[in-house]
Motif scaffolding. Structure first.
Motif, PDB file in Angstrom:
ATOM      1  N   LEU A 306      11.817  18.829   1.123  1.00  0.00           N
ATOM      2  CA  LEU A 306      11.713  18.174  -0.186  1.00  0.00           C
ATOM      3  C   LEU A 306      12.369  16.795  -0.185  1.00  0.00           C
ATOM      4  O   LEU A 306      11.941  15.899  -0.914  1.00  0.00           O
ATOM      5  N   VAL A 307      13.391  16.626   0.635  1.00  0.00           N
ATOM      6  CA  VAL A 307      14.060  15.324   0.700  1.00  0.00           C
ATOM      7  C   VAL A 307      13.116  14.263   1.274  1.00  0.00           C
ATOM      8  O   VAL A 307      13.300  13.067   1.041  1.00  0.00           O
ATOM      9  N   LEU A 308      12.090  14.697   2.002  1.00  0.00           N
ATOM     10  CA  LEU A 308      11.120  13.760   2.563  1.00  0.00           C
ATOM     11  C   LEU A 308      10.084  13.285   1.542  1.00  0.00           C
ATOM     12  O   LEU A 308       9.326  12.361   1.829  1.00  0.00           O
ATOM     13  N   VAL A 309      10.044  13.913   0.372  1.00  0.00           N
ATOM     14  CA  VAL A 309       9.036  13.550  -0.630  1.00  0.00           C
ATOM     15  C   VAL A 309       9.124  12.074  -1.023  1.00  0.00           C
ATOM     16  O   VAL A 309       8.092  11.390  -1.116  1.00  0.00           O
ATOM     17  N   PRO A 310      10.333  11.515  -1.285  1.00  0.00           N
ATOM     18  CA  PRO A 310      10.382  10.078  -1.590  1.00  0.00           C
ATOM     19  C   PRO A 310       9.826   9.211  -0.463  1.00  0.00           C
ATOM     20  O   PRO A 310       9.232   8.163  -0.720  1.00  0.00           O
ATOM     21  N   LEU A 311      10.006   9.642   0.794  1.00  0.00           N
ATOM     22  CA  LEU A 311       9.450   8.893   1.920  1.00  0.00           C
ATOM     23  C   LEU A 311       7.930   8.856   1.824  1.00  0.00           C
ATOM     24  O   LEU A 311       7.309   7.802   2.009  1.00  0.00           O
ATOM     25  N   LEU A 312       7.339  10.009   1.506  1.00  0.00           N
ATOM     26  CA  LEU A 312       5.882  10.059   1.360  1.00  0.00           C
ATOM     27  C   LEU A 312       5.421   9.185   0.197  1.00  0.00           C
ATOM     28  O   LEU A 312       4.412   8.490   0.291  1.00  0.00           O
ATOM     29  N   ALA A 313       6.163   9.255  -0.902  1.00  0.00           N
ATOM     30  CA  ALA A 313       5.796   8.460  -2.071  1.00  0.00           C
ATOM     31  C   ALA A 313       5.876   6.969  -1.769  1.00  0.00           C
ATOM     32  O   ALA A 313       4.996   6.187  -2.156  1.00  0.00           O
ATOM     33  N   GLY A 314       6.937   6.556  -1.069  1.00  0.00           N
ATOM     34  CA  GLY A 314       7.078   5.145  -0.713  1.00  0.00           C
ATOM     35  C   GLY A 314       5.979   4.674   0.203  1.00  0.00           C
ATOM     36  O   GLY A 314       5.424   3.579   0.039  1.00  0.00           O
ATOM     37  N   MET A 315       5.623   5.501   1.170  1.00  0.00           N
ATOM     38  CA  MET A 315       4.544   5.147   2.089  1.00  0.00           C
ATOM     39  C   MET A 315       3.222   5.010   1.350  1.00  0.00           C
ATOM     40  O   MET A 315       2.444   4.084   1.594  1.00  0.00           O
ATOM     41  N   SER A 316       2.953   5.942   0.456  1.00  0.00           N
ATOM     42  CA  SER A 316       1.717   5.902  -0.324  1.00  0.00           C
ATOM     43  C   SER A 316       1.652   4.649  -1.185  1.00  0.00           C
ATOM     44  O   SER A 316       0.644   3.942  -1.214  1.00  0.00           O
ATOM     45  N   LEU A 317       2.739   4.366  -1.892  1.00  0.00           N
ATOM     46  CA  LEU A 317       2.783   3.192  -2.757  1.00  0.00           C
ATOM     47  C   LEU A 317       2.526   1.914  -1.978  1.00  0.00           C
ATOM     48  O   LEU A 317       1.709   1.075  -2.376  1.00  0.00           O
ATOM     49  N   ALA A 318       3.192   1.772  -0.834  1.00  0.00           N
ATOM     50  CA  ALA A 318       3.048   0.548  -0.049  1.00  0.00           C
ATOM     51  C   ALA A 318       1.649   0.424   0.548  1.00  0.00           C
ATOM     52  O   ALA A 318       1.050  -0.655   0.538  1.00  0.00           O
ATOM     53  N   GLY A 319       1.120   1.533   1.081  1.00  0.00           N
ATOM     54  CA  GLY A 319      -0.205   1.474   1.690  1.00  0.00           C
ATOM     55  C   GLY A 319      -1.283   1.084   0.703  1.00  0.00           C
ATOM     56  O   GLY A 319      -2.146   0.241   0.994  1.00  0.00           O
ATOM     57  N   PHE A 320      -1.246   1.659  -0.480  1.00  0.00           N
ATOM     58  CA  PHE A 320      -2.272   1.366  -1.471  1.00  0.00           C
ATOM     59  C   PHE A 320      -2.082  -0.005  -2.115  1.00  0.00           C
ATOM     60  O   PHE A 320      -3.002  -0.525  -2.740  1.00  0.00           O
ATOM     61  N   ALA A 321      -0.899  -0.586  -1.956  1.00  0.00           N
ATOM     62  CA  ALA A 321      -0.651  -1.910  -2.556  1.00  0.00           C
ATOM     63  C   ALA A 321      -0.978  -3.056  -1.616  1.00  0.00           C
ATOM     64  O   ALA A 321      -0.897  -4.218  -2.016  1.00  0.00           O
ATOM     65  N   THR A 322      -1.358  -2.750  -0.381  1.00  0.00           N
ATOM     66  CA  THR A 322      -1.588  -3.810   0.612  1.00  0.00           C
ATOM     67  C   THR A 322      -2.645  -4.807   0.158  1.00  0.00           C
ATOM     68  O   THR A 322      -2.488  -6.023   0.329  1.00  0.00           O
ATOM     69  N   GLY A 323      -3.728  -4.306  -0.406  1.00  0.00           N
ATOM     70  CA  GLY A 323      -4.796  -5.197  -0.836  1.00  0.00           C
ATOM     71  C   GLY A 323      -4.319  -6.207  -1.868  1.00  0.00           C
ATOM     72  O   GLY A 323      -4.623  -7.399  -1.782  1.00  0.00           O
ATOM     73  N   ALA A 324      -3.555  -5.725  -2.851  1.00  0.00           N
ATOM     74  CA  ALA A 324      -3.043  -6.629  -3.881  1.00  0.00           C
ATOM     75  C   ALA A 324      -2.017  -7.594  -3.298  1.00  0.00           C
ATOM     76  O   ALA A 324      -1.999  -8.788  -3.632  1.00  0.00           O
ATOM     77  N   LEU A 325      -1.156  -7.093  -2.405  1.00  0.00           N
ATOM     78  CA  LEU A 325      -0.134  -7.956  -1.810  1.00  0.00           C
ATOM     79  C   LEU A 325      -0.741  -9.071  -0.966  1.00  0.00           C
ATOM     80  O   LEU A 325      -0.167 -10.159  -0.859  1.00  0.00           O
ATOM     81  N   SER A 326      -1.921  -8.814  -0.383  1.00  0.00           N
ATOM     82  CA  SER A 326      -2.529  -9.811   0.495  1.00  0.00           C
ATOM     83  C   SER A 326      -2.951 -11.051  -0.258  1.00  0.00           C
ATOM     84  O   SER A 326      -3.254 -12.073   0.359  1.00  0.00           O
TER      85      SER A 326
END
Length: 477
Positions: A306-326
């Motif tokens: 369960l402690v890894l859940v924030p890691l998954l959430a952070g990875m998801s947020l960053a991956g899906f934001a790449t297009g906008a960040l570009s």
């Protein structure tokens, strides 16, 4: 173009296919004790269920990526998914460890789905949405791998370890059906043939390198077998490079990979692979060290997951934001920033780990760094090589990250477990030293990408980056 008009369902088919394979990466790790008990084997034999997947994926990823470039990515994707489904069936009904390992080898062919997916995205996604699509699929690869390790424990308690492969079979079958229905036939194909000599040499040095990296701690790093395999890997690597440079139809265009726009990204891929496995892979072990050591938290495996859940959430947020960040940051800037965030978050974990929430926050930041770096890396490769070479180029990059992960595992094992207490438990200082080393590796990846000047290849056809907001999240949903 017609091939781009139906990109939304095609994207969904690619995403489901990628997610189904990503789940298999770490699926067996939490259930190894169950496999040992059911098949009556020791832990050394059981770990081959992981090693077999790693080596098979390392060999299949570049080779089948190139087959996709030459023969059509859609057809190759469907063939790979078929092999994976066969592997799921074999593993689910395996009567002994030999058959189970054979099933895992077949599943390892699924590693080729990742470069095939990126190549397909370049074919059918509109240019202004390509970066966002690559970012979200990159996020799915990481999320799927982590989700497999987190969900395997609770699921296996209900359906058994064999049932996990049945779930993976259903997921792969859904991906295959969607691919048949929604992914258009490949419009871009490379000319030439599959160079069999290069394929044998490439497979040879990968196997010779990964075997001792995976088993060197057990065999002994100075044992004749370990040193002999490392020497064989070096010889075969040199032979492979020479063969590719002399070939009129190389399997991998070494000159393309050596270009300044590509090699720093691949070098960073190795280093980021080291850092990802060094922190992400060992964080649960750190959390589960018994509390009676005086410094550890002593969590259960379920709580550590369960402690890894924030890691998954952070990875998801960053991956899906790449297009906008570009639209505001170049892809190279995102890669550098992601690697630096990874390094900073690992240092934070070394300094502050007395409470669960501190490690959860550090993990969340690390996930953001990984998601940003992975998505940017994939986009740079896809957009920086000729369309006919996307499969092999992204396959090589994925392989380099896998090699980095194997190095990270060996490095962490050597440092953390190089000195243990009377009960065989690691010291806090071992983790501190190992993770500070990992942080330095991540920073080195950022430095390499930042300091090497970028020049455009003569054969490069630039892919237009987005100039207006992209509904990437809606497409992903």
């Amino acid at each position: 173009m017609t091939i781009r008009s139906n990109h939304r369902p095609a994207y969904a088919a690619v995403a489901v296919s990628v997610a189904s394979i990503a789940l298999l990466q770490n699926l067996v790790i939490p259930v190894i004790p169950m496999i040992e008990a059911d098949l009556r084997i020791d832990s050394d034999a059981a770990t081959w269920t992981m090693t077999a997947w790693l080596i098979a994926a390392a060999v299949a990823t570049p080779l089948l990526g190139r087959v996709g470039d030459l023969r059509g990515r859609r057809a190759t994707l469907l063939a790979v998914l078929g092999l994976v489904m066969l592997g799921d069936l074999v593993a689910a009904f395996a009567p002994n460890i030999g058959v189970l390992i054979a099933g895992r080898v077949l599943q390892g062919a699924g590693g080729a789905v990742f470069p095939l997916a990126f190549a397909l995205l370049r074919e059918f996604m509109p240019p202004q949405r390509l970066t966002g699509a690559i970012g979200s699929v990159s996020a799915l690869i990481g999320i799927g791998g982590a989700a497999g390790s987190v969900l395997a424990g609770p699921l296996s308690a209900s359906i058994g370890w064999r049932g996990l492969f049945e779930v993976a079979l259903i997921a792969a079958a859904i991906g295959a059906l969607l691919a048949v229905a929604w992914i258009p036939r490949s419009a871009t194909r490379a000319s030439g043939r599959l160079n069999s000599l290069s394929g044998v040499l490439l497979s040879g040095w990968l196997v010779a390198l990964l075997l001792p990296l995976a088993s060197g701690a057990h065999w002994g790093w100075t044992s004749p077998v370990t040193l002999g395999l490392f020497a064989l890997a070096a010889v075969l690597l040199v032979a492979w490079v020479v063969s590719e440079l002399r070939s009129a139809t190389p399997l991998v265009d070494i000159r393309m990979l050596a270009h300044r726009s590509i090699w720093p990204v691949n070098a960073a891929g190795v280093l980021i692979g080291v850092a990802v496995f060094g922190f992400w892979g060992y964080l649960p072990l750190f959390l589960e060290v018994p509390a009676d050591t005086g410094w550890a938290l002593g969590l259960t495996a379920q709580t550590a997951g369960l402690v890894l859940v924030p890691l998954l959430a952070g990875m998801s947020l960053a991956g899906f934001a790449t297009g906008a960040l570009s639209r505001v940051l170049t892809l190279r800037t995102q890669l550098v920033a992601g690697a630096l965030v990874m390094g900073a978050s690992v240092v934070a974990a070394v300094l502050f780990h007395a409470a669960i929430w501190q490690l959860a926050v550090a993990g969340g930041l690390f996930g953001i760094g990984v998601g940003t770096a992975y998505a940017a890396m994939a986009s740079i490769i896809v957009e920086g090589v000729p369309a006919s070479s996307v499969g092999i180029a992204t396959g090589v990059n994925a392989n380099l990250r896998s090699i980095g992960s194997a190095i990270g595992s060996a490095l962490m094992t050597a440092i953390v477990f190089g000195s243990v207490d009377a009960g065989g438990r690691p010291f806090e200082s071992g983790y501190d030293t190992a993770w500070l080393t990992i942080a330095a590796v991540a920073v080195l990846a950022a430095v390499i990408v930042a300091v090497v000047p970028v020049t455009r290849r003569r054969d490069e056809v630039p892919v237009l980056l987005p100039t207006a907001p992209q509904p990437v999240l809606a497409d992903a949903a």
